[in-house]
Design a protein around this motif. Structure first.
Motif, PDB file in Angstrom:
ATOM      1  N   TYR A   1      -4.174  35.085-103.708  1.00  0.00           N
ATOM      2  CA  TYR A   1      -4.035  33.678-103.154  1.00  0.00           C
ATOM      3  C   TYR A   1      -4.260  32.639-103.843  1.00  0.00           C
ATOM      4  O   TYR A   1      -4.019  31.478-103.683  1.00  0.00           O
ATOM      5  N   SER A   2      -4.808  32.850-105.263  1.00  0.00           N
ATOM      6  CA  SER A   2      -5.066  31.795-106.011  1.00  0.00           C
ATOM      7  C   SER A   2      -3.959  31.153-106.515  1.00  0.00           C
ATOM      8  O   SER A   2      -3.815  29.725-106.910  1.00  0.00           O
ATOM      9  N   LYS A   3      -2.839  31.747-106.703  1.00  0.00           N
ATOM     10  CA  LYS A   3      -1.637  31.048-107.116  1.00  0.00           C
ATOM     11  C   LYS A   3      -0.935  29.936-106.137  1.00  0.00           C
ATOM     12  O   LYS A   3      -0.276  29.067-106.524  1.00  0.00           O
ATOM     13  N   PHE A   4      -1.438  30.094-104.737  1.00  0.00           N
ATOM     14  CA  PHE A   4      -1.166  29.046-103.666  1.00  0.00           C
ATOM     15  C   PHE A   4      -1.705  27.978-104.041  1.00  0.00           C
ATOM     16  O   PHE A   4      -1.448  26.758-103.119  1.00  0.00           O
ATOM     17  N   ILE A   5      -2.904  27.618-104.798  1.00  0.00           N
ATOM     18  CA  ILE A   5      -3.857  26.677-104.588  1.00  0.00           C
ATOM     19  C   ILE A   5      -3.400  25.407-105.160  1.00  0.00           C
ATOM     20  O   ILE A   5      -3.143  24.322-104.402  1.00  0.00           O
ATOM     21  N   PRO A   6      -2.350  25.180-105.969  1.00  0.00           N
ATOM     22  CA  PRO A   6      -1.769  23.833-106.505  1.00  0.00           C
ATOM     23  C   PRO A   6      -0.701  23.660-105.429  1.00  0.00           C
ATOM     24  O   PRO A   6      -0.720  22.420-104.908  1.00  0.00           O
ATOM     25  N   TYR A   7       0.124  24.435-104.529  1.00  0.00           N
ATOM     26  CA  TYR A   7       1.074  24.026-103.765  1.00  0.00           C
ATOM     27  C   TYR A   7       0.118  23.424-102.553  1.00  0.00           C
ATOM     28  O   TYR A   7       0.505  22.520-101.789  1.00  0.00           O
ATOM     29  N   LEU A   8      -1.059  24.300-102.041  1.00  0.00           N
ATOM     30  CA  LEU A   8      -1.726  23.646-100.985  1.00  0.00           C
ATOM     31  C   LEU A   8      -2.473  22.347-101.465  1.00  0.00           C
ATOM     32  O   LEU A   8      -2.603  21.464-100.253  1.00  0.00           O
TER      33      LEU A   8
ATOM     34  N   SER B   1      10.917  23.482-112.025  1.00  0.00           N
ATOM     35  CA  SER B   1      11.103  22.159-111.982  1.00  0.00           C
ATOM     36  C   SER B   1      10.204  21.082-111.127  1.00  0.00           C
ATOM     37  O   SER B   1       9.624  20.176-111.634  1.00  0.00           O
ATOM     38  N   LEU B   2       9.560  21.883-110.123  1.00  0.00           N
ATOM     39  CA  LEU B   2       8.286  21.182-109.574  1.00  0.00           C
ATOM     40  C   LEU B   2       7.332  20.923-110.710  1.00  0.00           C
ATOM     41  O   LEU B   2       6.523  20.013-110.613  1.00  0.00           O
ATOM     42  N   GLY B   3       7.092  22.004-111.483  1.00  0.00           N
ATOM     43  CA  GLY B   3       6.002  21.897-112.477  1.00  0.00           C
ATOM     44  C   GLY B   3       6.122  20.794-113.315  1.00  0.00           C
ATOM     45  O   GLY B   3       5.545  20.116-113.983  1.00  0.00           O
ATOM     46  N   ILE B   4       7.417  20.641-114.048  1.00  0.00           N
ATOM     47  CA  ILE B   4       7.672  19.608-114.886  1.00  0.00           C
ATOM     48  C   ILE B   4       7.889  18.427-114.528  1.00  0.00           C
ATOM     49  O   ILE B   4       7.351  17.402-115.194  1.00  0.00           O
TER      50      ILE B   4
ATOM     51  N   ALA C   1      -0.299  20.333-111.672  1.00  0.00           N
ATOM     52  CA  ALA C   1       1.066  20.525-112.261  1.00  0.00           C
ATOM     53  C   ALA C   1       1.095  21.551-113.337  1.00  0.00           C
ATOM     54  O   ALA C   1       2.016  22.178-113.385  1.00  0.00           O
ATOM     55  N   SER C   2      -0.088  21.361-114.105  1.00  0.00           N
ATOM     56  CA  SER C   2      -0.176  22.269-115.307  1.00  0.00           C
ATOM     57  C   SER C   2      -0.283  23.892-114.851  1.00  0.00           C
ATOM     58  O   SER C   2       0.313  24.797-115.326  1.00  0.00           O
ATOM     59  N   TRP C   3      -1.103  23.699-113.688  1.00  0.00           N
ATOM     60  CA  TRP C   3      -1.086  25.211-113.068  1.00  0.00           C
ATOM     61  C   TRP C   3       0.204  25.748-112.545  1.00  0.00           C
ATOM     62  O   TRP C   3       0.569  27.081-112.638  1.00  0.00           O
ATOM     63  N   ILE C   4       1.026  24.960-111.883  1.00  0.00           N
ATOM     64  CA  ILE C   4       2.343  25.217-111.479  1.00  0.00           C
ATOM     65  C   ILE C   4       3.040  25.710-112.390  1.00  0.00           C
ATOM     66  O   ILE C   4       4.036  26.831-112.532  1.00  0.00           O
TER      67      ILE C   4
END
Length: 116
Positions: A7-14, A56-59, A104-107
């Motif tokens: 679930y840690s991959k969802f932290i930036p989106y949340l 594209s969201l990350g960039i 953003a860097s995480w994404i």
């Protein structure tokens, strides 16, 4: 521990969903509803991940947060003059500027890791 890593991959989106919710509750009136549209791509990434959208969201947010960091640092060092209303917003959101960059860097890191 394994579920925490999953679930840690969802932290930036949340985080970005929480920030748009905070902006929505902070802004009053009809102009607040377009702010909710900003959270749709992040919800989509949680429900059905897409590599292109993720990249594209990350960039996009990495560029925006880099620009905000430059503005924040230039105001801190008094290199340019900024209006008082913008300065109060900048002081309030100084913490968010650096966390935008981290998230953003995480994404971007997640999208690069998934593509290779």
């Amino acid at each position: 521990m394994k579920t925490l890593i999953n679930y840690s991959k969802f932290i930036p989106y949340l985080y970005f969903i929480a920030v748009t919710t905070l902006l929505f509750t902070d802004i009053n009136g009809i102009k607040a509803y377009p702010v909710l549209l900003l959270s749709i791509p992040f919800f989509w990434q949680i429900i059905k991940p897409n590599k292109t959208l993720n990249f594209s969201l990350g960039i996009t947010f990495l560029c925006l947060s880099s620009y905000l960091i430059l503005i924040y640092l230039s105001d801190t060092f008094s290199m340019i003059t900024i209006s008082q209303s913008f300065k109060s917003l900048l002081i309030f959101s100084g913490f968010f500027v650096f966390t935008y960059f981290i998230m953003a860097s995480w994404i971007l890191r997640n999208s690069i890791r998934r593509s290779f």
